[in-house]
Design a protein around this motif. Sequence first.
Motif, PDB file in Angstrom:
ATOM      1  N   GLY A  40      -1.313 -16.787   0.806  1.00 48.16           N
ATOM      2  CA  GLY A  40      -0.544 -17.946   1.239  1.00 48.16           C
ATOM      3  C   GLY A  40       0.948 -17.745   1.058  1.00 48.16           C
ATOM      4  O   GLY A  40       1.758 -18.150   1.903  1.00 48.16           O
ATOM      5  N   ARG A  41       1.325 -17.077  -0.033  1.00 52.67           N
ATOM      6  CA  ARG A  41       2.748 -16.850  -0.278  1.00 52.67           C
ATOM      7  C   ARG A  41       3.333 -15.876   0.739  1.00 52.67           C
ATOM      8  O   ARG A  41       4.443 -16.081   1.242  1.00 52.67           O
ATOM      9  N   ARG A  43       2.251 -15.362   3.772  1.00 49.38           N
ATOM     10  CA  ARG A  43       2.328 -16.042   5.066  1.00 49.38           C
ATOM     11  C   ARG A  43       3.535 -16.972   5.129  1.00 49.38           C
ATOM     12  O   ARG A  43       4.247 -17.042   6.137  1.00 49.38           O
ATOM     13  N   ALA A  44       3.802 -17.710   4.064  1.00 48.10           N
ATOM     14  CA  ALA A  44       4.966 -18.593   4.034  1.00 48.10           C
ATOM     15  C   ALA A  44       6.264 -17.798   4.152  1.00 48.10           C
ATOM     16  O   ALA A  44       7.200 -18.203   4.856  1.00 48.10           O
ATOM     17  N   ARG A  47       6.677 -16.717   7.790  1.00 45.60           N
ATOM     18  CA  ARG A  47       7.136 -17.833   8.637  1.00 45.60           C
ATOM     19  C   ARG A  47       8.610 -18.111   8.412  1.00 45.60           C
ATOM     20  O   ARG A  47       9.347 -18.412   9.354  1.00 45.60           O
ATOM     21  N   TRP A  48       9.058 -18.072   7.174  1.00 40.14           N
ATOM     22  CA  TRP A  48      10.463 -18.327   6.891  1.00 40.14           C
ATOM     23  C   TRP A  48      11.354 -17.269   7.539  1.00 40.14           C
ATOM     24  O   TRP A  48      12.413 -17.588   8.077  1.00 40.14           O
TER      25      TRP A  48
END
Length: 428
Positions: A40-41, A43-44, A47-48
């Motif tokens: 999850g980290r 992927r975030a 995206r950023w």
Amino acid sequence: MTSLPPDLAPAPPTPPTAVSGAPAGPANDAPVIIGDDTTGRSRAASRWRRMRWPLTVLLVVALLVAFLAVVRPATSAAPYAPDNPEDNGGMAVAEVLKDQGVRVTHVTRVADAVAAAGPDSTLLIAPNPSFFAEDQISALNRTGADLVVLEPDFSMVGAVSRNMLDSTYGETGDPVAPQCDDPTAQAAGELALRPGLTETATGAGGLRPTLCWPDGLGGYAYARLEFPDRSVTVVSDPAVLRNGTVLDEGNAALALRMLGEHEDLVWLVPSPGDMSTGDDKPTPADRGQVDALMPPGSAPVALIAVLAAVLLALWRARRMGPLVVEDLPVLVRSAEATRGRARLYRAARARGHAAAGLRASAADRVATRLGLARSSDANTVVDAVVAATNRPSQQVADLLYGPPPADDAALAELARRLDILESEVHRP
């Protein structure tokens, strides 16, 4: 049931042991591995990285719009505008008229002027940076308001005066007396105005314009016509309205008397891109319905979105690299190249470039016909054409070196008039 010997019995299951260096049990906060081998980290973070530039652009645009909204002046910089305090504005006259009880309505579109003007009002038409279309002139003529026209072009002069006046070229000289019996002109007294009007014909029923401030060569700076339903005042020099010259001689008296005859004054400062006529204007009810459907603050949000899209497109376009110029692999006929370039101009709405090409070619052919050098300046070409055709100097200058046309119809009309001008010059 027989039992196995102790040495052959299966050993009890061994409880799981914790991996060295990681806490065991539910307290373990190790990153959860997803099926595609990401967390999850991660992927975030991905995206950023993808969205940080668009978000930065949006933030910069929002800050810029907020800054402009705070520092935006309450006045405009449009020439002759009633809210322009600079030397080329008309704020001084507008403020004095307001103090005298005149309601000044500032508009920039012909449709708005047609909607606001009426029989009991004065319609001021400030100098137009481009030409008025014929349907726009007809719409302004149908308002029934008393017209005050400043520095009109030849088509506007003929339309508002019913072909009793024409435009010409003159230069500002020393102050002279009005030399007419018009009360407004008599109140203004001696003025130094640029003459630019000539009388062409006598109207029906013996109606003739009152001409004031002559230059001794057949030109006048002021003309007034009293029609049965309205009056028309034409001034060839807009210095009577500008802040920088309104206090010279009697300019202020002339401007205030011309514009203060009625309680309602519609002040039209034409926008260069305006092609409205008033025939297709929305009614107040329609505008109210549209405003009711739109949420508050939708206009600034739409502006921010458009600016963000433009900046994002520019940013993405730079990643493609510069254009590369390559030679054509085959020979192209000149006629096909001309048509192709014309289609490109039309698709890009580059009427200015097309008009500039037409004017440059016409001026070059005319100059060659008249025996002028290729290094001749614009004034030399205009003077030579005027001598060859007996046309007014301002008309020739507008044809060869005027502003770009506003639409395709104006471009076609310009080409037709240039062809007529060339035929007159080439006439044996």
